[in-house]
Design a protein around this motif. Structure first.
Motif, PDB file in Angstrom:
ATOM      1  N   ASP A  75       0.805  -1.223   0.000  1.00  0.00           N
ATOM      2  CA  ASP A  75       0.000   0.000   0.000  1.00  0.00           C
ATOM      3  C   ASP A  75       0.831   1.263   0.000  1.00  0.00           C
ATOM      4  OD1 ASP A  75      -2.311  -1.414  -0.128  1.00  0.00           O
ATOM      5  OD2 ASP A  75      -2.834  -1.202   1.992  1.00  0.00           O
ATOM      6  N   LYS A 178     -16.812  -1.663  -1.779  1.00  0.00           N
ATOM      7  CA  LYS A 178     -15.860  -2.632  -1.260  1.00  0.00           C
ATOM      8  C   LYS A 178     -14.570  -2.558  -2.065  1.00  0.00           C
ATOM      9  CE  LYS A 178     -18.850  -6.136   0.831  1.00  0.00           C
ATOM     10  NZ  LYS A 178     -19.153  -7.602   0.885  1.00  0.00           N
ATOM     11  N   ARG A 179     -13.490  -2.980  -1.427  1.00  0.00           N
ATOM     12  CA  ARG A 179     -12.170  -2.857  -2.029  1.00  0.00           C
ATOM     13  C   ARG A 179     -11.789  -4.108  -2.821  1.00  0.00           C
ATOM     14  NH1 ARG A 179      -6.473  -2.149   1.368  1.00  0.00           N
ATOM     15  NH2 ARG A 179      -5.170  -1.495  -0.394  1.00  0.00           N
ATOM     16  N   GLN A 181      -8.326  -5.489  -5.540  1.00  0.00           N
ATOM     17  CA  GLN A 181      -7.019  -5.230  -6.131  1.00  0.00           C
ATOM     18  C   GLN A 181      -6.783  -6.200  -7.281  1.00  0.00           C
ATOM     19  OE1 GLN A 181      -4.359  -6.055  -2.873  1.00  0.00           O
ATOM     20  NE2 GLN A 181      -4.515  -3.993  -2.000  1.00  0.00           N
ATOM     21  N   ASP A 253      -5.942  -0.918  -7.745  1.00  0.00           N
ATOM     22  CA  ASP A 253      -6.528  -0.905  -6.401  1.00  0.00           C
ATOM     23  C   ASP A 253      -7.583   0.195  -6.393  1.00  0.00           C
ATOM     24  OD1 ASP A 253      -7.076  -0.738  -3.629  1.00  0.00           O
ATOM     25  OD2 ASP A 253      -5.028  -1.285  -3.110  1.00  0.00           O
ATOM     26  N   LYS A 255      -9.058   1.398  -3.722  1.00  0.00           N
ATOM     27  CA  LYS A 255      -9.035   2.146  -2.461  1.00  0.00           C
ATOM     28  C   LYS A 255      -8.409   3.512  -2.714  1.00  0.00           C
ATOM     29  CE  LYS A 255      -7.514   1.755   2.385  1.00  0.00           C
ATOM     30  NZ  LYS A 255      -8.826   2.078   2.951  1.00  0.00           N
ATOM     31  N   GLU A 256      -9.053   4.566  -2.223  1.00  0.00           N
ATOM     32  CA  GLU A 256      -8.636   5.924  -2.573  1.00  0.00           C
ATOM     33  C   GLU A 256      -7.527   6.486  -1.684  1.00  0.00           C
ATOM     34  OE1 GLU A 256      -9.426   7.604  -5.182  1.00  0.00           O
ATOM     35  OE2 GLU A 256     -10.884   6.152  -5.932  1.00  0.00           O
ATOM     36  N   LYS A 261      -1.659   2.762  -5.853  1.00  0.00           N
ATOM     37  CA  LYS A 261      -2.812   2.179  -6.532  1.00  0.00           C
ATOM     38  C   LYS A 261      -2.391   1.289  -7.695  1.00  0.00           C
ATOM     39  CE  LYS A 261      -6.561   4.637  -6.951  1.00  0.00           C
ATOM     40  NZ  LYS A 261      -7.376   3.911  -5.950  1.00  0.00           N
TER      41      LYS A 261
END
Length: 290
Positions: A75, A178-179, A181, A253, A255-256, A261
């Motif tokens: 991450d 929801k996340r 990847q 990804d 997720k912000e 990402k």
């Protein structure tokens, strides 16, 4: 095209770890994206590998993370290492005539990859949707061009294609509730002596240097990402990777609030390299978080 941030990201988790930018370096060449001469939309034809864009070769420093293996974070940097990877070699994946044992790979190797990716990402469900074995003197040699396997838009299409038919499961990932990847699990099939894999620190990649490239299959068109050179980019590899070591490369990804990402990668010539060409397998996975 949304992508990673350029501001360096502080994380308490990393305070006790080594700074990977202090790792020793080698000097080599990476081939970056150059636009088509006629400025037409860039593309690659998957079946033939034909493409209409050029390359911009640059001599750069690449940090060797041997001794820093535990430091990269998916991450934060966009990549990480599995130091206890499944120990499969060339002889496991090919018969005596050199024919790939695809059914064996799918039955025996895929579950091991899914277990590893779950363990290292914390994901609830891992779907492995394809793999590529790269060998010297074959039609799938190591790719010596800086790229990202999936654009964020193409990653959403992968969710639609491989997430299953139940909209109650798929829709929260498509909407961002929801996340998910896309993780490339890359591992050598013999000790790497030539053409190792370089990856970038996500925090040093600027969105304006990323270019969507049409990835034309026979039945559909996906999208990969070409990467322009920027002097602020930082690059890494792990020297002498063996069959029990693997690299997780984040391709997408949703997720912000994280810096990583997606990240670029490429094979590169190792100074003074000798011996057999690189043999490796990359397995592309969708990771769904609960």
């Amino acid at each position: 095209m949304s992508t990673t941030a350029t501001k360096l990201f502080a994380n308490p988790k990393l305070k006790s770890m080594k700074d990977i930018s202090s790792a020793p370096t080698v000097v080599s060449r990476l081939n970056f994206y150059a636009p088509p001469p006629d400025n037409s939309p860039p593309y690659t034809i998957v079946a033939t590998r034909e493409h209409n864009f050029g390359q911009d070769a640059r001599t750069i420093e690449i940090h060797d993370l041997r001794g820093y293996e535990a430091c990269p974070d998916l991450d934060i940097h966009g990549f990480a290492f599995d130091l206890n990877g499944p120990e499969f070699t060339h002889s496991d994946f090919f018969d005596e005539e050199g024919i790939e044992k695809t059914s064996f790979i799918q039955k025996e190797y895929y579950p091991r990859v899914q277990e590893a990716v779950k363990r290292l990402t914390g994901g609830g469900k891992v779907v492995l949707f394809d793999h590529t074995v790269r060998l010297p003197n074959s039609n799938r040699t190591p790719v010596d061009r800086v790229h990202i396997d999936q654009s964020l838009r193409a990653a959403l299409e992968r969710v639609k294609l491989h997430g299953g038919e139940d909209p109650k499961f798929v829709d929260p990932y498509l909407s961002g509730k929801k996340r998910f990847q896309v993780i490339n699990y890359w591992k050598p099939l013999s000790k790497v002596r030539r053409d190792p894999l370089a990856v970038a620190d996500a925090r040093t990649i600027k969105s304006e240097n990323l270019v969507g490239v049409q990835h034309r299959y026979a039945d559909r068109t996906g999208e990969t990402v070409g990467v322009k050179y920027d002097p602020g980019q930082q690059w890494y590899f792990l020297s002498g990777m063996d069959v029990t070591e693997a690299m997780l490369i984040k391709c997408a990804d949703n997720k912000e609030d994280i810096p990583a990402k997606q990240i670029p990668h490429s094979a590169f010539p190792l100074p003074g390299e000798a011996g057999d060409g690189r043999e490796s397998i990359e397995a592309r996975t969708l990771v769904f978080f609960d």
